[in-house]
Design a protein around this motif. Structure first.
Motif, mmCIF file in Angstrom:
data_model
loop_
_atom_site.group_PDB
_atom_site.id
_atom_site.type_symbol
_atom_site.label_atom_id
_atom_site.label_comp_id
_atom_site.label_asym_id
_atom_site.label_seq_id
_atom_site.Cartn_x
_atom_site.Cartn_y
_atom_site.Cartn_z
ATOM 1 N N LEU A 249 5.749 -39.424 -10.222
ATOM 2 C CA LEU A 249 6.050 -40.223 -11.406
ATOM 3 C C LEU A 249 6.853 -41.459 -11.040
ATOM 4 O O LEU A 249 6.596 -42.567 -11.531
ATOM 5 C CB LEU A 249 6.819 -39.358 -12.410
ATOM 6 C CG LEU A 249 7.209 -40.029 -13.731
ATOM 7 C CD1 LEU A 249 5.961 -40.503 -14.484
ATOM 8 C CD2 LEU A 249 8.027 -39.073 -14.594
ATOM 9 N N ALA A 250 7.839 -41.264 -10.142
ATOM 10 C CA ALA A 250 8.636 -42.412 -9.708
ATOM 11 C C ALA A 250 7.768 -43.434 -8.999
ATOM 12 O O ALA A 250 7.927 -44.654 -9.180
ATOM 13 C CB ALA A 250 9.769 -41.926 -8.807
ATOM 14 N N ALA A 251 6.842 -42.922 -8.157
ATOM 15 C CA ALA A 251 5.951 -43.845 -7.449
ATOM 16 C C ALA A 251 5.071 -44.602 -8.428
ATOM 17 O O ALA A 251 4.822 -45.816 -8.276
ATOM 18 C CB ALA A 251 5.097 -43.067 -6.458
ATOM 19 N N GLY A 255 5.123 -48.576 -8.978
ATOM 20 C CA GLY A 255 3.904 -49.364 -8.816
ATOM 21 C C GLY A 255 3.643 -50.245 -10.032
ATOM 22 O O GLY A 255 3.302 -51.437 -9.915
ATOM 23 N N CYS A 256 3.822 -49.654 -11.229
ATOM 24 C CA CYS A 256 3.596 -50.430 -12.449
ATOM 25 C C CYS A 256 4.609 -51.566 -12.575
ATOM 26 O O CYS A 256 4.282 -52.705 -12.952
ATOM 27 C CB CYS A 256 3.676 -49.510 -13.660
ATOM 28 S SG CYS A 256 2.331 -48.278 -13.736
ATOM 29 N N ILE A 261 6.008 -57.288 -12.281
ATOM 30 C CA ILE A 261 6.827 -58.382 -11.740
ATOM 31 C C ILE A 261 5.963 -59.376 -10.987
ATOM 32 O O ILE A 261 6.112 -60.598 -11.107
ATOM 33 C CB ILE A 261 7.932 -57.811 -10.842
ATOM 34 C CG1 ILE A 261 8.916 -56.985 -11.696
ATOM 35 C CG2 ILE A 261 8.658 -58.914 -10.109
ATOM 36 C CD1 ILE A 261 9.961 -56.262 -10.888
ATOM 37 N N THR A 262 5.022 -58.871 -10.204
ATOM 38 C CA THR A 262 4.142 -59.745 -9.441
ATOM 39 C C THR A 262 3.288 -60.604 -10.360
ATOM 40 O O THR A 262 3.107 -61.813 -10.149
ATOM 41 C CB THR A 262 3.252 -58.912 -8.526
ATOM 42 O OG1 THR A 262 4.074 -58.100 -7.675
ATOM 43 C CG2 THR A 262 2.373 -59.787 -7.654
ATOM 44 N N ALA A 263 2.767 -59.975 -11.421
ATOM 45 C CA ALA A 263 1.939 -60.730 -12.363
ATOM 46 C C ALA A 263 2.769 -61.799 -13.061
ATOM 47 O O ALA A 263 2.323 -62.944 -13.265
ATOM 48 C CB ALA A 263 1.321 -59.792 -13.382
#
Length: 290
Positions: A249-251, A255-256, A261-263
């Protein structure tokens, strides 16, 4: 007169024979006990004193008990038949022993036990069946099943036999067939040797390969898993699975978040690029002379 004397002498002789001590046995009148142990007997000796209270027949070669085997000792209280060659106990053999309290049949070749045996022994309070090949006990022991306790091994000594798991016991391998009486062995050997012209063999040769029942060690089967251990295993497995799920869940959250942030960063960069492009397009017109 002579006939009466002869009849009287005959009666006295018969009474002496009936009340005397059997051959190869030792009788103790003070304790009313008869010791016939370790005498190489193949059957119950006859002419047992009727007042006998204790009969010792251990360490012999008795391989069967006929019906009414102890009819001459109705007052018997203690009977020791340990270390013989008995493969079964015929219930009718103990007919008439209304006062028998102790029965020892250890170190024999018994495979089973009939519940009818206790119908003829109403006063029996102590029964020793250790060092046999009994794989199961009868479903009913005449109403005394609640009093059965284990005598060996030391781990279960003194505990209720009915509460010990059957899986912990490994019965001994089947014993060799019981040896015939010595008299029959000798007669067969003489007959065979007379036909073949060979020298007779010693009786010790017939005992070669005979297994000693006392050497058979009872090896318990693997102990079933403890309930506490099973619960601990389930708890540990649940904790590990929970940790793995939390990590997954943490991963996923990481990832989300990283993707968001990248988007967002790429969106801002593209916006700045478009604004700079617009500004760059207006500069030539501003630089023209008025």
């Amino acid at each position: 007169m002579k006939g009466e004397l002869l009849l009287l002498s005959s009666m006295i002789f018969l009474l002496q024979g009936a009340c005397g001590c059997p051959e190869k046995c030792f009788c103790h009148s003070s304790s009313n006990s008869v010791d016939c142990s370790h005498r190489g007997l193949a059957e119950i000796p006859p002419n047992l004193p009727p007042e006998t209270l204790t009969l010792l027949l251990q360490d012999n070669q008795i391989y069967q008990l006929p019906a009414f085997a102890f009819r001459t000792v109705p007052r018997l209280k203690t009977l020791n038949l340990s270390n013989n060659s008995l493969s079964e106990l015929v219930p009718e053999a103990f007919h008439g022993l209304q006062h028998l309290e102790v029965l020892n049949v250890t170190q024999n070749s018994l495979l089973s036990l009939e519940s009818r045996l206790f119908h003829f022994l109403p006063q029996l309070r102590e029964l020793d069946l250790s060092s046999n090949n009994i794989s199961h006990l009868p479903t009913s022991l005449g109403g005394i099943t609640d009093g059965i306790v284990c005598g060996s091994p030391d781990t279960w000594k003194g505990k209720d036999l009915l509460k010990i798991p059957h899986e912990l016991y490994q019965p001994c391998p089947p014993p060799p067939p019981p040896l015939p009486p010595p008299e029959l062995v000798f007669s067969q050997a003489r007959q065979h040797d007379s036909e073949q012209g060979e020298l007779p063999k010693s009786p010790e040769d017939h005992n070669v390969g005979r297994h000693d029942i006392s050497e058979c060690m009872v090896k318990p089967k693997p102990r079933p898993a403890n309930l506490r251990h099973a619960v601990a295993t389930v708890v540990i497995t649940g904790v590990v699975c929970g940790i793995v799920c939390l990590m997954m869940l943490a991963a996923a959250i990481y990832g989300c978040t990283y993707a968001a942030i990248t988007a967002q960063h790429h969106g801002r960069a593209s916006a700045q690029t478009s604004e700079s492009g617009k500004m760059g397009g207006k500069e030539p017109f501003d630089s023209l002379p008025a």
